[in-house]
Structures are given as C-alpha cells and as structure tokens.
Design a protein around this motif. Structure first.
Motif, PDB file in Angstrom:
ATOM      1  N   VAL A  86       1.940  40.159 -39.527  1.00 46.63           N
ATOM      2  CA  VAL A  86       1.430  39.361 -41.017  1.00 46.63           C
ATOM      3  C   VAL A  86       0.310  39.171 -41.160  1.00 46.63           C
ATOM      4  N   LEU A  87      -0.023  37.699 -40.221  1.00 49.68           N
ATOM      5  CA  LEU A  87      -1.509  37.747 -40.051  1.00 49.68           C
ATOM      6  C   LEU A  87      -2.450  38.696 -39.873  1.00 49.68           C
ATOM      7  N   PHE A  88      -2.667  39.964 -39.433  1.00 46.87           N
ATOM      8  CA  PHE A  88      -3.505  40.437 -39.138  1.00 46.87           C
ATOM      9  C   PHE A  88      -3.754  41.686 -40.648  1.00 46.87           C
ATOM     10  N   HIS A  89      -2.498  41.554 -40.688  1.00 43.84           N
ATOM     11  CA  HIS A  89      -2.468  42.375 -42.692  1.00 43.84           C
ATOM     12  C   HIS A  89      -3.465  41.178 -43.749  1.00 43.84           C
ATOM     13  N   VAL A  90      -3.263  40.331 -43.329  1.00 51.17           N
ATOM     14  CA  VAL A  90      -3.529  39.280 -44.075  1.00 51.17           C
ATOM     15  C   VAL A  90      -4.730  39.442 -44.084  1.00 51.17           C
ATOM     16  N   PHE A  91      -5.929  38.164 -42.743  1.00 55.18           N
ATOM     17  CA  PHE A  91      -7.129  38.960 -42.104  1.00 55.18           C
ATOM     18  C   PHE A  91      -8.302  40.263 -42.757  1.00 55.18           C
ATOM     19  N   ASN A  92      -6.812  41.500 -42.092  1.00 59.91           N
ATOM     20  CA  ASN A  92      -7.515  42.385 -42.364  1.00 59.91           C
ATOM     21  C   ASN A  92      -7.810  42.741 -43.693  1.00 59.91           C
ATOM     22  N   ALA A  93      -7.285  41.968 -45.453  1.00 59.41           N
ATOM     23  CA  ALA A  93      -7.010  42.198 -46.602  1.00 59.41           C
ATOM     24  C   ALA A  93      -8.423  41.681 -47.052  1.00 59.41           C
ATOM     25  N   GLY A  94      -8.121  40.254 -46.419  1.00 59.81           N
ATOM     26  CA  GLY A  94      -9.519  39.550 -46.201  1.00 59.81           C
ATOM     27  C   GLY A  94      -9.147  38.511 -47.885  1.00 59.81           C
ATOM     28  N   ARG A  95      -8.439  38.221 -47.697  1.00 54.07           N
ATOM     29  CA  ARG A  95      -7.868  37.308 -49.157  1.00 54.07           C
ATOM     30  C   ARG A  95      -6.661  37.159 -49.471  1.00 54.07           C
ATOM     31  N   LEU A  96      -6.655  36.198 -50.262  1.00 55.68           N
ATOM     32  CA  LEU A  96      -5.111  35.127 -50.211  1.00 55.68           C
ATOM     33  C   LEU A  96      -4.174  35.217 -51.284  1.00 55.68           C
ATOM     34  N   GLU A  97      -3.771  35.665 -51.784  1.00 57.46           N
ATOM     35  CA  GLU A  97      -2.991  35.940 -53.493  1.00 57.46           C
ATOM     36  C   GLU A  97      -1.624  36.285 -52.958  1.00 57.46           C
ATOM     37  N   PRO A  98      -0.727  36.145 -54.559  1.00 56.47           N
ATOM     38  CA  PRO A  98       0.821  36.514 -54.077  1.00 56.47           C
ATOM     39  C   PRO A  98       1.001  37.981 -54.028  1.00 56.47           C
ATOM     40  N   GLN A  99      -0.119  38.330 -55.125  1.00 55.84           N
ATOM     41  CA  GLN A  99       0.724  39.733 -54.145  1.00 55.84           C
ATOM     42  C   GLN A  99       0.839  40.414 -53.250  1.00 55.84           C
ATOM     43  N   LEU A 100      -0.547  40.054 -52.276  1.00 52.67           N
ATOM     44  CA  LEU A 100      -0.622  40.370 -51.029  1.00 52.67           C
ATOM     45  C   LEU A 100       0.579  39.778 -49.905  1.00 52.67           C
ATOM     46  N   LEU A 101       0.858  38.084 -50.426  1.00 55.96           N
ATOM     47  CA  LEU A 101       2.041  38.051 -49.514  1.00 55.96           C
ATOM     48  C   LEU A 101       3.200  37.936 -49.954  1.00 55.96           C
TER      49      LEU A 101
END
Length: 108
Positions: free
Chosen positions: A43-58
């Motif tokens: 999960v951490l690497f997915h978020v890192f790869n996206a480069g953003r913190l958004e509710p949809q991503l989480l």
C-alpha cells in the motif's frame, strides 16, 4: 495511515520510505504483526508511486486490500479444511512411527 502521515509531513521522497521501514517494522515485529508488513508495504509503495494523497486513492487501496485479503480468506476456507484432515493423519502416522522406533531403541 502512518505512511500517509509521513508522506504528508515530509513529502514523497525515497528516504521517507526508509524512515517508514526503520520505524514501523520493529513495532510490527514487537507486536507480533509480522504478516502485515508486506501488505502495508505494498500500500505504501502504491501511494508513493501515485505521488499524491487523495481520498479516492486511499479508498482504492482499501478496496484492493478487501478484495485481495477476502479472496485469500475464501480460498483458505475452502481448501485448508480438506488438507487439515490429511495433515492430521500424517502427523498421527509419524507419531506412531517415532513411538515404535523409541520402543525398539529402548530395548537395545
């Protein structure tokens, strides 16, 4: 949540992943939650790869976890009871073999 907090506070840098590993892995190990290390890292690497913190991503990550872990649970429930009986039979067989061996060794 810890990784998301680190990314929010420190930014999306590789060294932040190092901090995450150095802090979280010993804590999870001490709490005997070692099985969660791989899942949380993915999960951490997915978020890192996206480069953003958004509710949809989480929410997407939560949905992926539910689907993945749910599928694994269903497969284990369907498959493991059949194998559990077989493993118990094998263990009983080995136990009786060791018992006979120890009895014969004691006689010699």
């Amino acid at each position: 949540m810890f990784g998301a907090g680190l990314f929010w506070a420190l930014g999306f840098h590789v060294w932040v992943i190092g901090i995450y590993i150095l802090v979280l892995y010993p804590i999870l190990s001490r709490l005997k939650l070692r099985d969660g290390v791989v899942t949380s890292s993915v999960v951490l690497f997915h978020v890192f790869n996206a480069g953003r913190l958004e509710p949809q991503l989480l929410w997407n990550e939560v949905a992926l976890l539910i689907v993945g872990l749910g599928t694994a649970t269903v497969i284990n429930l369907l498959y493991m009871p059949k194998e559990d009986k077989r493993l118990t039979e094998c263990g009983t067989g080995w136990s009786s073999c060791f018992h006979k061996f120890s009895q014969k060794s004691a006689i010699i």
